[in-house]
Design an enzyme around this catalytic site. Structure first.
Site, PDB file in Angstrom:
ATOM      1  N   LYS A 282     -24.012 -41.092 -63.983  1.00 45.62           N
ATOM      2  CA  LYS A 282     -22.646 -41.595 -63.910  1.00 45.62           C
ATOM      3  C   LYS A 282     -21.653 -40.439 -63.882  1.00 45.62           C
ATOM      4  O   LYS A 282     -21.784 -39.475 -64.624  1.00 45.62           O
ATOM      5  CB  LYS A 282     -22.357 -42.514 -65.096  1.00 45.62           C
TER       6      LYS A 282
ATOM      7  N   THR B 101     -45.360 -31.702 -62.234  1.00 44.97           N
ATOM      8  CA  THR B 101     -45.145 -32.396 -63.494  1.00 44.97           C
ATOM      9  C   THR B 101     -45.012 -33.893 -63.267  1.00 44.97           C
ATOM     10  O   THR B 101     -44.884 -34.369 -62.137  1.00 44.97           O
ATOM     11  CB  THR B 101     -43.864 -31.894 -64.169  1.00 44.97           C
ATOM     12  N   ARG B 102     -44.994 -34.655 -64.334  1.00 45.90           N
ATOM     13  CA  ARG B 102     -44.846 -36.107 -64.238  1.00 45.90           C
ATOM     14  C   ARG B 102     -43.520 -36.485 -63.586  1.00 45.90           C
ATOM     15  O   ARG B 102     -43.419 -37.491 -62.898  1.00 45.90           O
ATOM     16  CB  ARG B 102     -44.945 -36.736 -65.626  1.00 45.90           C
ATOM     17  N   TYR B 103     -42.511 -35.644 -63.806  1.00 43.81           N
ATOM     18  CA  TYR B 103     -41.192 -35.943 -63.242  1.00 43.81           C
ATOM     19  C   TYR B 103     -41.175 -35.722 -61.735  1.00 43.81           C
ATOM     20  O   TYR B 103     -40.562 -36.488 -60.995  1.00 43.81           O
ATOM     21  CB  TYR B 103     -40.135 -35.096 -63.945  1.00 43.81           C
ATOM     22  N   GLU B 104     -41.845 -34.674 -61.277  1.00 48.39           N
ATOM     23  CA  GLU B 104     -41.948 -34.468 -59.835  1.00 48.39           C
ATOM     24  C   GLU B 104     -42.752 -35.602 -59.198  1.00 48.39           C
ATOM     25  O   GLU B 104     -42.375 -36.136 -58.148  1.00 48.39           O
ATOM     26  CB  GLU B 104     -42.629 -33.135 -59.535  1.00 48.39           C
TER      27      GLU B 104
ATOM     28  N   ASP C 249     -32.226 -34.115 -67.521  1.00 49.71           N
ATOM     29  CA  ASP C 249     -31.603 -35.434 -67.533  1.00 49.71           C
ATOM     30  C   ASP C 249     -30.470 -35.427 -66.513  1.00 49.71           C
ATOM     31  O   ASP C 249     -29.551 -34.611 -66.590  1.00 49.71           O
ATOM     32  CB  ASP C 249     -31.053 -35.728 -68.925  1.00 49.71           C
TER      33      ASP C 249
ATOM     34  N   GLU D 195     -37.600 -22.006 -71.661  1.00 52.27           N
ATOM     35  CA  GLU D 195     -37.570 -23.287 -70.948  1.00 52.27           C
ATOM     36  C   GLU D 195     -36.671 -24.248 -71.716  1.00 52.27           C
ATOM     37  O   GLU D 195     -36.884 -24.511 -72.900  1.00 52.27           O
ATOM     38  CB  GLU D 195     -38.964 -23.889 -70.775  1.00 52.27           C
TER      39      GLU D 195
END
Length: 242
Positions: free
Chosen positions: A151, A216-219, A147, A73
């Site tokens: 930009k 997950t927290r990101y989802e 991440d 991972e």
């Protein structure tokens, strides 16, 4: 001139830039304890220059002491997906790479809570690990909500570029699965363009998560903010691209 052999392994990789944070807010005392007490036993040997100055290839079987399948991972964040997969598949070994020390500390706490013993942690750049792994040594790889570097001038910093994907392709066995999850449409675009060129075949691209996925927290953040997650599956091609 590079002495890189035909396999693609380079025993003397060039110096490279690292982008991103190494540490965030002050660690809690418990997290400092996890780092001092647990991390050393979980780190694979032979990854750092100090530990392996000539950058020779390591023996994957030495990581867990046997020849179990190895999963990788890249950038595990807080570690919830990594620990979930380790608990669900105790017969495999999961290696996680994460340079953000706060995330490493969070993972170590989750490892303690879950009691999983099939996890190895490299608190650094995944490229350092891929430098010393032999060809076809990884069975499955995960890139979960990386991440986004939104930009345009920073897109070259994304993981889905040849600098990262070619080493990943080298260390993955033919037929091995590479999963990517992101909520950024342009990241999906670049993923679909770059990953096949590195030696992978697209299997699926869908808003539906995998059957063994853990949210997950990101989802959850993506869903709260109205962004659609994308779950992309590739398979390492059975033959080298020409």
């Amino acid at each position: 001139m590079s002495d890189t052999p035909k396999s693609g392994f380079d025993p003397n990789p060039p110096r490279r830039n690292f982008y991103g944070r190494r540490q965030g807010k002050t660690l809690r005392q418990s997290q400092k304890g996890y780092l001092s007490e647990d991390l050393g036993d979980l780190q694979p040997r032979g990854i750092t220059v100090a530990d392996n100055p000539d950058r020779s290839q390591i023996d994957p079987a030495a990581i867990f002491g046997d020849d179990r399948p190895l999963w990788l991972e890249v950038g595990f964040g807080g570690g919830e997906h990594m620990v979930h997969m380790a608990a669900r598949y105790p017969e495999i070994g999961v290696i996680g790479c994460e340079p953000f020390i706060n995330g490493v500390a969070m993972l170590l706490g989750k490892i303690r809570a879950a009691g999983v013993a099939n996890v190895s942690v490299h608190p650094g750049d995944a490229r350092d690990l891929m430098d010393v792994l032999p060809d076809a040594s990884i069975d499955r790889a995960f890139l979960m909500y990386p991440d986004p570097w939104p930009k345009a001038r920073h897109h070259r910093r994304r993981f889905v570029t040849p600098e990262h994907l070619l080493p990943l392709a080298r260390v993955m066995r033919p037929g091995g699965v590479f999963r990517v999850a992101t909520d950024i449409p342009d990241y999906v675009r670049q993923t679909l363009e770059e990953v096949p060129q590195a030696g992978f075949d697209l299997i699926s691209e869908t808003p539906e998560a995998w059957d063994d996925w853990i949210s997950t927290r990101y989802e959850q953040k993506a869903l709260r903010e109205g962004r659609t997650p994308h779950y992309v599956t590739f398979q390492r091609s059975p033959a080298e691209r020409t």
